[in-house]
Design a protein around this motif. Structure first.
Motif, PDB file in Angstrom:
ATOM      1  N   GLU A 209      -4.110  -5.941   0.214  1.00  0.00           N
ATOM      2  CA  GLU A 209      -4.681  -4.344  -0.007  1.00  0.00           C
ATOM      3  C   GLU A 209      -4.861  -4.469  -1.101  1.00  0.00           C
ATOM      4  O   GLU A 209      -5.206  -3.984  -1.637  1.00  0.00           O
TER       5      GLU A 209
ATOM      6  N   ASN B 173      11.294   0.670   2.965  1.00  0.00           N
ATOM      7  CA  ASN B 173       9.963   1.187   3.637  1.00  0.00           C
ATOM      8  C   ASN B 173      10.465   2.391   4.547  1.00  0.00           C
ATOM      9  O   ASN B 173      11.620   2.487   4.774  1.00  0.00           O
TER      10      ASN B 173
ATOM     11  N   GLN C  35       0.859 -12.280   8.282  1.00  0.00           N
ATOM     12  CA  GLN C  35      -0.483 -12.912   6.471  1.00  0.00           C
ATOM     13  C   GLN C  35       0.068 -12.761   5.306  1.00  0.00           C
ATOM     14  O   GLN C  35       0.000 -14.044   4.570  1.00  0.00           O
ATOM     15  N   HIS C  36       1.094 -11.688   5.403  1.00  0.00           N
ATOM     16  CA  HIS C  36       2.015 -10.929   3.974  1.00  0.00           C
ATOM     17  C   HIS C  36       3.028 -12.357   4.284  1.00  0.00           C
ATOM     18  O   HIS C  36       3.873 -12.876   3.492  1.00  0.00           O
TER      19      HIS C  36
ATOM     20  N   SER D  84       4.355  -3.419   4.788  1.00  0.00           N
ATOM     21  CA  SER D  84       4.312  -3.847   6.569  1.00  0.00           C
ATOM     22  C   SER D  84       4.950  -4.376   6.839  1.00  0.00           C
ATOM     23  O   SER D  84       5.804  -4.539   8.252  1.00  0.00           O
TER      24      SER D  84
ATOM     25  N   GLN E 217      -1.163 -12.179  -5.795  1.00  0.00           N
ATOM     26  CA  GLN E 217      -1.430 -12.278  -4.138  1.00  0.00           C
ATOM     27  C   GLN E 217      -0.171 -13.272  -3.798  1.00  0.00           C
ATOM     28  O   GLN E 217      -0.826 -14.286  -3.644  1.00  0.00           O
ATOM     29  N   VAL E 218       0.405 -12.540  -2.862  1.00  0.00           N
ATOM     30  CA  VAL E 218       1.335 -13.121  -1.733  1.00  0.00           C
ATOM     31  C   VAL E 218       1.120 -13.834  -0.660  1.00  0.00           C
ATOM     32  O   VAL E 218       0.594 -12.472  -0.029  1.00  0.00           O
TER      33      VAL E 218
ATOM     34  N   TYR F 135      10.108   5.194  -0.892  1.00  0.00           N
ATOM     35  CA  TYR F 135       9.583   4.113  -2.661  1.00  0.00           C
ATOM     36  C   TYR F 135      10.696   5.178  -3.607  1.00  0.00           C
ATOM     37  O   TYR F 135      11.290   4.474  -4.863  1.00  0.00           O
TER      38      TYR F 135
ATOM     39  N   MET G 181       1.183  -1.069  -0.226  1.00  0.00           N
ATOM     40  CA  MET G 181      -0.394   0.189   0.162  1.00  0.00           C
ATOM     41  C   MET G 181       0.543   1.242  -0.088  1.00  0.00           C
ATOM     42  O   MET G 181       0.262   2.576  -0.003  1.00  0.00           O
TER      43      MET G 181
ATOM     44  N   THR H  58       0.271  -7.513  -1.939  1.00  0.00           N
ATOM     45  CA  THR H  58       0.186  -7.664  -0.689  1.00  0.00           C
ATOM     46  C   THR H  58      -1.796  -7.554  -0.921  1.00  0.00           C
ATOM     47  O   THR H  58      -2.217  -7.270  -1.966  1.00  0.00           O
TER      48      THR H  58
ATOM     49  N   GLN I  99      -0.749 -15.717   3.014  1.00  0.00           N
ATOM     50  CA  GLN I  99      -2.093 -16.788   4.136  1.00  0.00           C
ATOM     51  C   GLN I  99      -2.852 -17.156   2.599  1.00  0.00           C
ATOM     52  O   GLN I  99      -3.579 -18.041   2.507  1.00  0.00           O
ATOM     53  N   THR I 100      -3.582 -15.980   1.935  1.00  0.00           N
ATOM     54  CA  THR I 100      -4.517 -16.253   1.588  1.00  0.00           C
ATOM     55  C   THR I 100      -4.007 -15.878  -0.358  1.00  0.00           C
ATOM     56  O   THR I 100      -5.216 -16.330  -1.748  1.00  0.00           O
TER      57      THR I 100
END
Ligand SMILES: Cc1cc2nc3c(=O)[nH]c(=O)nc-3n(C[C@H](O)[C@H](O)[C@H](O)COP(=O)(O)OP(=O)(O)OC[C@H]3O[C@@H](n4cnc5c(N)ncnc54)[C@H](O)[C@@H]3O)c2cc1C
Ligand SMILES: Nc1ncnc2c1ncn2[C@@H]1O[C@H](COP(=O)(O)O)[C@@H](O)[C@H]1O
Lengths: 346, 259
Positions: free
Chosen positions: A255, A305, A290-291, A286, A267-268, A324, A230, A253, A270-271
């Motif tokens: 998001e 970051n 989960q990421h 961040s 998307q990388v 960035y 994000m 991510t 958990q889901t």
């Protein structure tokens, strides 16, 4: 098929054998996780000294080279359920057909890709057969005592070992990218068998009105992954520039995917997908648990970051606290010069 | 159907994901300190349930299976606008994996004569995503998972959903009754109005059902759960250099090193 009625009947464990892998295909395109599961399934079957069985469902799949490829990638036997009811995919006919085969043929272990498709229908097999179903498994192991399925718990802080002593089959969904896919070996031999189809259009509960699928990116094999979060606020072009320069893939991510800035297949986490590249560059991410769970097996992690306290730095080998927008253009320029120079000397 | 749909939404109480920690010395999971909250994907489920009710008419009943204290998540759902709530609570439920959990919720949905059952994509504590398809399987109902948007068709007794599939989307029509698992983050959950919130937290009482009330007293709990947790290990943190670099040149050095 009311499953509750025989809830206390544990399975006759001895009557079950073989390792099954679900071959996920949509309109003839096989999901990459299928081959990964055949690789792992081969190991398990060898250890048990049993057969590795691939199960293909679809319309006119018998005529495709999918059954042969499953054999080339390790299956001893391929079961083909060929019927128009199986294309496009729907949970109810897939679940019902798979359930039927499980009840008749009694596999000991069943592996299904942890894709939206696999996670959608797996329960429709496990519930009526009273099988044990472990979601999102990342490790599978046959120990001296038992078969152990391991999965991240509490967003990845812990690794839970799940066992299924009294029920069969022992089913898991497995996240894409966790295991290595074996290369096809044309000299492998195996048998292809058509199975009885037990579903028909009359009994289905759902109807696919429309299906729009483009090319599906596969980031799980990439050696270099440039991932954005994000912090980029939608400015994803420099990610693609850097990835192109390094010959890598772009990832994101959840998001960012939700914002629609990068496609969901990238998307990388958990889901999403698990990636294990040589180099993972996290930009404006961040580092939510989960990421991190989906990229923690990367060899080297670099983080960019502007917040020195971002958790991603604890999960990185090299980090820079900076905007960035300042870092990426300069980095791309420096790398371009160095890579050009390398090419000249090479 | 003129009187609208009976809509059920399944919500679960979980430890606040941001507060669960592992004791680095003992490796023991510290859940006790974490505040109990409603599973975040379930906010999307409640919102979807309310949106469908607003279009079709009918009622929304929030259901949770958990300890007595889980009525807090029912209050959250009622505060957001759910009409009724049911708390499935019984010692017999203890130790249930997804098989009996989805059975209990399936029986409750039948008891409530549900047309549509909503759930979240997955829970932040067990994260299986298996419960909504499990409910559908126990009742032999249609299911729609990873749902991004809904078009209710009450005149046809069907619900059409846009589902996220690998590389794109599909639109699927399902016959009622149907179980819907909403994709996390796909809608903007409404915040509870002040009056509704006060009502939910003070006057409102959920209906309480035991395992026997829904006829599952012999079919829930550890004994009928096919899976068991055989052990829990702290995930070893991957050793990382954690070296901060000062300039972009140095960052480039490390990248070239890997290449
Ligand atoms: C059930 C569930 C499943 C989930 N599954 C996944 C999953 O599979 N994958 C996943 O990724 N997430 C997943 N999430 C979401 C996850 O919890 C985080 O919300 C998400 O990973 C955060 O994404 P982000 O890092 O892009 O955004 P943020 O957390 O908002 O972080 C943005 C970062 O960018 C930095 N930044 C801001 N501006 C700049 C700048 N100019 N230059 C440099 N840096 C900047 C900020 O300091 C911040 O650290 C899941 C959540 C739940 C509840
Ligand atoms: N104990 C429970 N009570 C009510 N709903 C639940 C319960 N467990 C799971 N669910 C529902 O099922 C969804 C998926 O949960 P899970 O399969 O545990 O990841 C959740 O988002 C809830 O909607």
């Amino acid at each position: 098929m009311a499953a509750g009625a025989d809830a206390d009947t544990a399975a006759d464990v001895e009557a079950h054998s073989d390792v099954w892998v679900f071959v996920e295909q949509h309109a003839g395109d096989v999901a990459g996780v299928t081959w990964e599961l055949l690789g792992k399934g081969r190991e398990l079957a060898d250890q048990k000294d049993e057969d590795l069985v691939a199960l293909v469902m679809g319309e006119a799949v018998r005529e495709t080279d999918i059954p042969e490829e499953a054999i080339a990638r390790g299956a001893d036997r391929v079961l083909v359920a060929d019927d128009p009811a199986f294309e496009p995919y729907r949970a109810d006919p897939y679940g019902e057909q798979f359930r039927h085969l499980v009840e008749v043929r009694k596999p000991d272990i069943a592996l299904i890709g942890g894709t939206h498709t696999g996670r959608d229908f797996a329960g429709r097999v496990a519930v009526p057969t009273h099988a044990g179903l472990t979601a999102d498994t990342t490790e599978l192991e046959i120990t001296d005592e038992q078969y152990e399925m391991r999965r991240p718990a509490f967003g990845g802080d812990a690794l839970a070992t799940i066992i299924c002593p009294n029920h069969r089959p022992q089913m898991s969904t497995v996240r894409p990218g966790v295991f290595d896919a074996p290369e096809p070996d044309e000299s492998q031999e195996g048998a292809v068998e058509d199975v009885e189809v037990v579903v028909g259009e009359d009994e289905t509960l759902t109807e696919v009105l429309e299906r729009e699928v483009g090319d599906v990116a596969d980031i799980t094999d990439a050696e270099i992954v440039v991932a954005g979060g994000m912090g980029l606020e939608g400015d994803v072009d420099p990610l693609w520039d850097l990835a192109d320069l390094l010959g890598g893939e772009v990832a994101a991510t959840r998001e960012v995917v939700e914002e629609g800035w990068i496609e969901p297949a990238r998307q990388v986490g958990q889901t999403g997908k698990t990636v294990r590249p040589k180099l993972y560059i996290a930009v404006g991410i961040s580092g939510a648990i989960q990421h991190v769970e989906g990229m923690d097996d990367s060899e080297t992690v670099i983080a960019i970051n502007n917040d020195a306290n971002a958790p991603i730095f604890e999960n990185a080998d090299y980090g820079i606290v900076a905007d960035y927008a300042d870092v990426l253009p300069e980095l791309i320029e420096i790398l371009r010069e160095r890579l050009d120079a390398q090419e000249v000397t090479a | 159907m003129t009187d609208g749909w009976n809509i059920v939404v399944c919500v679960k109480q979980v430890p606040d994901a941001d507060e669960v920690s592992i004791d680095p010395e003992t490796g023991i999971l510290n859940r006790a300190d974490a505040e109990a909250v409603m599973n975040s994907p379930d906010y999307n489920a409640v919102e979807a349930a309310l949106e469908v009710r607003d279009v079709v008419g009918g009622t929304v009943t929030a259901v949770t299976m958990g300890p007595a204290s889980a009525d807090e998540v029912l209050q959250v759902a009622v505060g957001m606008g759910a009409d009724n709530a049911v708390l499935l609570t019984d010692r017999a439920f203890g130790g249930s994996d997804t098989w009996p959990t989805s059975l209990a919720l399936a029986r409750a949905a039948e008891e409530l004569d549900a047309d549509v059952v909503f759930g979240g994509e997955e829970t932040t504590d067990s994260s299986t995503g298996q419960v909504p398809p499990g409910i559908a399987a126990h009742n032999d109902w249609a299911q729609l998972t990873y749902v991004e948007g809904l078009e209710p068709r009450p005149e046809e007794d069907r619900l059409v959903a846009k589902r996220d599939v690998e590389g794109g989307y599909e639109r699927v029509a399902a016959d009622l009754p149907v179980v819907v698992a909403m994709e996390f983050g796909e809608n903007e959950p409404r915040t509870a109005g002040l009056h509704r919130k006060i009502y939910a937290e003070t006057d409102f009482e959920p209906v309480e059902w035991s395992a026997a009330d829904i006829g599952v007293e012999d079919e829930v709990g550890l004994a009928v759960s096919p899976t068991q947790v055989g052990g829990m290990a702290t995930a070893e943190p991957v050793p990382r250099e954690q070296e901060m670099v000062e300039g972009v040149e140095e960052l480039a050095d490390h990248i070239v090193e890997v290449l």
